[in-house]
Design a protein around this motif. Structure first.
Motif, PDB file in Angstrom:
ATOM      1  N   ASP A 285      56.628  56.399  43.456  1.00 33.54           N
ATOM      2  CA  ASP A 285      57.158  55.702  44.641  1.00 33.54           C
ATOM      3  C   ASP A 285      56.068  55.213  45.588  1.00 33.54           C
ATOM      4  O   ASP A 285      56.278  55.118  46.807  1.00 33.54           O
ATOM      5  CB  ASP A 285      58.128  56.612  45.409  1.00 33.54           C
ATOM      6  N   VAL A 286      54.888  54.926  45.047  1.00 37.50           N
ATOM      7  CA  VAL A 286      53.793  54.381  45.854  1.00 37.50           C
ATOM      8  C   VAL A 286      53.456  52.998  45.319  1.00 37.50           C
ATOM      9  O   VAL A 286      53.090  52.842  44.148  1.00 37.50           O
ATOM     10  CB  VAL A 286      52.545  55.282  45.818  1.00 37.50           C
ATOM     11  N   ASP A 287      53.602  51.981  46.161  1.00 39.03           N
ATOM     12  CA  ASP A 287      53.209  50.629  45.777  1.00 39.03           C
ATOM     13  C   ASP A 287      51.703  50.477  45.936  1.00 39.03           C
ATOM     14  O   ASP A 287      51.101  51.049  46.851  1.00 39.03           O
ATOM     15  CB  ASP A 287      53.928  49.599  46.636  1.00 39.03           C
ATOM     16  N   PHE A 288      51.095  49.702  45.059  1.00 36.54           N
ATOM     17  CA  PHE A 288      49.654  49.527  45.131  1.00 36.54           C
ATOM     18  C   PHE A 288      49.272  48.091  44.782  1.00 36.54           C
ATOM     19  O   PHE A 288      50.059  47.335  44.202  1.00 36.54           O
ATOM     20  CB  PHE A 288      48.935  50.512  44.197  1.00 36.54           C
ATOM     21  N   LYS A 289      48.097  47.715  45.172  1.00 35.33           N
ATOM     22  CA  LYS A 289      47.539  46.397  44.882  1.00 35.33           C
ATOM     23  C   LYS A 289      46.049  46.563  44.677  1.00 35.33           C
ATOM     24  O   LYS A 289      45.485  47.640  44.900  1.00 35.33           O
ATOM     25  CB  LYS A 289      47.815  45.432  46.040  1.00 35.33           C
ATOM     26  N   PHE A 290      45.383  45.475  44.239  1.00 34.67           N
ATOM     27  CA  PHE A 290      43.938  45.571  44.068  1.00 34.67           C
ATOM     28  C   PHE A 290      43.218  44.578  44.972  1.00 34.67           C
ATOM     29  O   PHE A 290      43.766  43.543  45.353  1.00 34.67           O
ATOM     30  CB  PHE A 290      43.526  45.362  42.604  1.00 34.67           C
ATOM     31  N   ILE A 291      42.010  44.921  45.325  1.00 35.89           N
ATOM     32  CA  ILE A 291      41.120  44.026  46.054  1.00 35.89           C
ATOM     33  C   ILE A 291      39.822  43.927  45.262  1.00 35.89           C
ATOM     34  O   ILE A 291      39.477  44.824  44.483  1.00 35.89           O
ATOM     35  CB  ILE A 291      40.838  44.514  47.493  1.00 35.89           C
TER      36      ILE A 291
ATOM     37  N   LYS B 133      42.241  55.898  46.201  1.00 34.58           N
ATOM     38  CA  LYS B 133      41.673  54.658  45.684  1.00 34.58           C
ATOM     39  C   LYS B 133      41.323  54.848  44.217  1.00 34.58           C
ATOM     40  O   LYS B 133      40.915  55.943  43.811  1.00 34.58           O
ATOM     41  CB  LYS B 133      40.415  54.264  46.465  1.00 34.58           C
ATOM     42  N   VAL B 134      41.471  53.792  43.449  1.00 35.83           N
ATOM     43  CA  VAL B 134      41.123  53.836  42.027  1.00 35.83           C
ATOM     44  C   VAL B 134      40.248  52.632  41.705  1.00 35.83           C
ATOM     45  O   VAL B 134      40.737  51.504  41.651  1.00 35.83           O
ATOM     46  CB  VAL B 134      42.368  53.836  41.127  1.00 35.83           C
ATOM     47  N   PRO B 135      38.948  52.835  41.524  1.00 42.41           N
ATOM     48  CA  PRO B 135      38.079  51.726  41.127  1.00 42.41           C
ATOM     49  C   PRO B 135      38.109  51.516  39.613  1.00 42.41           C
ATOM     50  O   PRO B 135      38.213  52.474  38.847  1.00 42.41           O
ATOM     51  CB  PRO B 135      36.684  52.194  41.590  1.00 42.41           C
TER      52      PRO B 135
ATOM     53  N   ASN C 206      38.045  64.972  44.544  1.00 44.82           N
ATOM     54  CA  ASN C 206      37.094  65.920  45.130  1.00 44.82           C
ATOM     55  C   ASN C 206      36.009  65.215  45.944  1.00 44.82           C
ATOM     56  O   ASN C 206      35.268  65.859  46.688  1.00 44.82           O
ATOM     57  CB  ASN C 206      36.431  66.750  44.029  1.00 44.82           C
ATOM     58  N   TYR C 207      35.893  63.893  45.802  1.00 48.51           N
ATOM     59  CA  TYR C 207      34.855  63.151  46.507  1.00 48.51           C
ATOM     60  C   TYR C 207      35.507  62.045  47.335  1.00 48.51           C
ATOM     61  O   TYR C 207      36.067  61.091  46.794  1.00 48.51           O
ATOM     62  CB  TYR C 207      33.846  62.566  45.511  1.00 48.51           C
ATOM     63  N   GLU C 208      35.422  62.177  48.644  1.00 48.18           N
ATOM     64  CA  GLU C 208      36.078  61.236  49.544  1.00 48.18           C
ATOM     65  C   GLU C 208      35.308  59.929  49.629  1.00 48.18           C
ATOM     66  O   GLU C 208      34.078  59.906  49.635  1.00 48.18           O
ATOM     67  CB  GLU C 208      36.202  61.862  50.933  1.00 48.18           C
ATOM     68  N   THR C 209      36.054  58.826  49.704  1.00 46.67           N
ATOM     69  CA  THR C 209      35.450  57.506  49.837  1.00 46.67           C
ATOM     70  C   THR C 209      36.117  56.730  50.960  1.00 46.67           C
ATOM     71  O   THR C 209      37.240  57.041  51.375  1.00 46.67           O
ATOM     72  CB  THR C 209      35.580  56.696  48.532  1.00 46.67           C
ATOM     73  N   ARG C 210      35.419  55.709  51.452  1.00 41.37           N
ATOM     74  CA  ARG C 210      35.974  54.743  52.389  1.00 41.37           C
ATOM     75  C   ARG C 210      35.675  53.349  51.846  1.00 41.37           C
ATOM     76  O   ARG C 210      34.653  53.147  51.177  1.00 41.37           O
ATOM     77  CB  ARG C 210      35.377  54.917  53.789  1.00 41.37           C
TER      78      ARG C 210
ATOM     79  N   VAL D 272      28.087  47.557  47.243  1.00 39.60           N
ATOM     80  CA  VAL D 272      28.942  46.383  47.125  1.00 39.60           C
ATOM     81  C   VAL D 272      29.558  46.339  45.733  1.00 39.60           C
ATOM     82  O   VAL D 272      28.883  46.573  44.737  1.00 39.60           O
ATOM     83  CB  VAL D 272      28.125  45.096  47.380  1.00 39.60           C
ATOM     84  N   PHE D 273      30.852  46.059  45.665  1.00 38.79           N
ATOM     85  CA  PHE D 273      31.505  45.822  44.379  1.00 38.79           C
ATOM     86  C   PHE D 273      31.128  44.417  43.913  1.00 38.79           C
ATOM     87  O   PHE D 273      31.220  43.453  44.672  1.00 38.79           O
ATOM     88  CB  PHE D 273      33.020  45.943  44.527  1.00 38.79           C
ATOM     89  N   ARG D 274      30.739  44.308  42.654  1.00 41.71           N
ATOM     90  CA  ARG D 274      30.341  43.024  42.091  1.00 41.71           C
ATOM     91  C   ARG D 274      31.561  42.270  41.558  1.00 41.71           C
ATOM     92  O   ARG D 274      32.654  42.821  41.439  1.00 41.71           O
ATOM     93  CB  ARG D 274      29.320  43.246  40.972  1.00 41.71           C
ATOM     94  N   GLN D 275      31.350  41.021  41.212  1.00 37.82           N
ATOM     95  CA  GLN D 275      32.425  40.197  40.674  1.00 37.82           C
ATOM     96  C   GLN D 275      33.020  40.870  39.433  1.00 37.82           C
ATOM     97  O   GLN D 275      32.298  41.243  38.515  1.00 37.82           O
ATOM     98  CB  GLN D 275      31.904  38.811  40.310  1.00 37.82           C
ATOM     99  N   GLY D 276      34.335  41.028  39.412  1.00 43.06           N
ATOM    100  CA  GLY D 276      34.995  41.666  38.288  1.00 43.06           C
ATOM    101  C   GLY D 276      35.358  43.111  38.543  1.00 43.06           C
ATOM    102  O   GLY D 276      36.265  43.645  37.909  1.00 43.06           O
ATOM    103  N   ASP D 277      34.634  43.790  39.467  1.00 41.50           N
ATOM    104  CA  ASP D 277      35.007  45.153  39.841  1.00 41.50           C
ATOM    105  C   ASP D 277      36.300  45.113  40.646  1.00 41.50           C
ATOM    106  O   ASP D 277      36.478  44.251  41.517  1.00 41.50           O
ATOM    107  CB  ASP D 277      33.908  45.807  40.679  1.00 41.50           C
ATOM    108  N   ILE D 278      37.191  46.052  40.390  1.00 40.23           N
ATOM    109  CA  ILE D 278      38.502  46.086  41.040  1.00 40.23           C
ATOM    110  C   ILE D 278      38.666  47.413  41.771  1.00 40.23           C
ATOM    111  O   ILE D 278      38.309  48.463  41.245  1.00 40.23           O
ATOM    112  CB  ILE D 278      39.630  45.920  40.003  1.00 40.23           C
ATOM    113  N   LEU D 279      39.219  47.349  42.972  1.00 47.07           N
ATOM    114  CA  LEU D 279      39.566  48.560  43.701  1.00 47.07           C
ATOM    115  C   LEU D 279      41.065  48.544  43.980  1.00 47.07           C
ATOM    116  O   LEU D 279      41.564  47.697  44.718  1.00 47.07           O
ATOM    117  CB  LEU D 279      38.789  48.655  45.019  1.00 47.07           C
ATOM    118  N   TRP D 280      41.786  49.493  43.381  1.00 48.13           N
ATOM    119  CA  TRP D 280      43.217  49.624  43.616  1.00 48.13           C
ATOM    120  C   TRP D 280      43.440  50.467  44.862  1.00 48.13           C
ATOM    121  O   TRP D 280      42.847  51.525  45.023  1.00 48.13           O
ATOM    122  CB  TRP D 280      43.896  50.278  42.410  1.00 48.13           C
ATOM    123  N   ILE D 281      44.310  49.983  45.740  1.00 47.39           N
ATOM    124  CA  ILE D 281      44.597  50.678  46.993  1.00 47.39           C
ATOM    125  C   ILE D 281      46.104  50.718  47.211  1.00 47.39           C
ATOM    126  O   ILE D 281      46.859  49.993  46.559  1.00 47.39           O
ATOM    127  CB  ILE D 281      43.921  49.987  48.199  1.00 47.39           C
ATOM    128  N   GLN D 282      46.541  51.551  48.151  1.00 47.56           N
ATOM    129  CA  GLN D 282      47.959  51.651  48.465  1.00 47.56           C
ATOM    130  C   GLN D 282      48.436  50.390  49.185  1.00 47.56           C
ATOM    131  O   GLN D 282      47.791  49.907  50.116  1.00 47.56           O
ATOM    132  CB  GLN D 282      48.214  52.885  49.310  1.00 47.56           C
TER     133      GLN D 282
END
Length: 276
Positions: free
Chosen positions: A147-153, A182-184, A202-206, A255-265
């Motif tokens: 029940d969590v919607d997500f998208k990528f940036i 987050k899911v990279p 176990n490892y926090e990110t921002r 920095v995320f490079r071209q093609g890298d995806i970060l899934w977020i809520q």
């Protein structure tokens, strides 16, 4: 003025972002680490401390190299489902024969490196080599929970067609993307699209977005930057510590490079850094 990128710059980018497609040997890393550290600055490969990132201001100049995704190594499309059973990922010989890529060639070695890397994480619950959109979305959905919607940036530079090393001007202060989980996912070199996705609670990110414009080319870039708040999981001789001059356990951002995806809520929104 557009600056030419040098061998140390490119080599450091490959090491930091894992773009060789096969593991960087320890002896190669040690041989070039000192030379790289002395020739370039961390910002040039999109590596910052948290304090540096939070203090970026409008008009600030940042020398950064944004590579262009090589589609012959990182194809944008997954293998169609009807072919996945015919040519399974675990039996690559058919693919090498079909596309006439010698396994001993540079491209072949990169593809074999992907197979080796994916085989080494087989069975792990926090990592996956996604060979289809369904497998990627299934992993992401499991990571976020029901029940969590997500998208990528992702980092975008739609008008940047040539990889150049140049100064970029900050157009807006960094904006934080607020998402508890987050899911990279990072593309791996192969005959068709393969994404290495991982999550570790176990490892926090921002995560942040940073708008830039190239001083030489005029290309606008909206960069995704991920900050790891604890570096204790890195080896003590990691390049991050030498380039940033920080102690083990300190935070670092890249920095995320071209093609890298970060899934977020999906339901969260970003807020200005000043308000965080």
């Amino acid at each position: 003025m557009v600056l030419r990128y040098t061998y140390p710059v490119l080599l450091c980018i490959l090491i930091l972002m894992g773009r060789w497609g096969y593991a960087v040997k320890d002896e190669i890393f040690r041989e070039n680490e000192t030379k790289i550290s002395h020739h370039i600055k961390s910002a040039e490969v999109g590596l910052f401390t948290m304090d540096e990132l939070l203090n970026f201001h409008v008009g600030q100049k940042l020398p950064i190299f944004f590579p262009i995704r090589n589609l012959s190594l990182y194809p944008p499309f997954f293998l169609p489902p009807k072919y996945q059973n015919i040519i399974p990922f675990i039996k690559p010989a058919a693919m090498f024969n079909l596309f006439k890529v010698p396994p001993s060639s540079p491209k072949g070695k990169a593809f074999l490196g992907t197979l080796y890397s994916c085989d080494s994480i087989n069975g792990e619950t926090t990592k996956i080599c996604a060979t289809s959109l369904d497998s990627m979305l299934g992993f992401v959905k499991k990571a976020f929970g029901p029940d969590v919607d997500f998208k990528f940036i992702t980092t975008t530079h739609p008008t940047l067609t040539t990889p150049v090393f140049q100064n970029y001007t900050v157009l807006e202060p960094p904006v934080e993307i607020v998402s508890v989980k987050k899911v990279p996912c990072h593309p791996f070199p192969y005959f068709y699209a393969i994404y290495f996705c991982h999550t570790d609670l176990n490892y926090e990110t921002r995560a942040f977005k940073l708008r830039l414009v190239g001083d030489g080319s005029g290309d606008e870039v909206e960069a995704v930057i991920v900050c790891h708040l604890d570096s204790k999981n890195l080896s003590s001789d990691h390049l991050v510590f030498r380039m940033l001059g920080v102690e083990k356990g300190s935070s670092y951002c890249h920095v995320f490079r071209q093609g890298d995806i970060l899934w977020i809520q999906q339901q969260t929104s970003g807020g200005g850094v000043a308000a965080v």
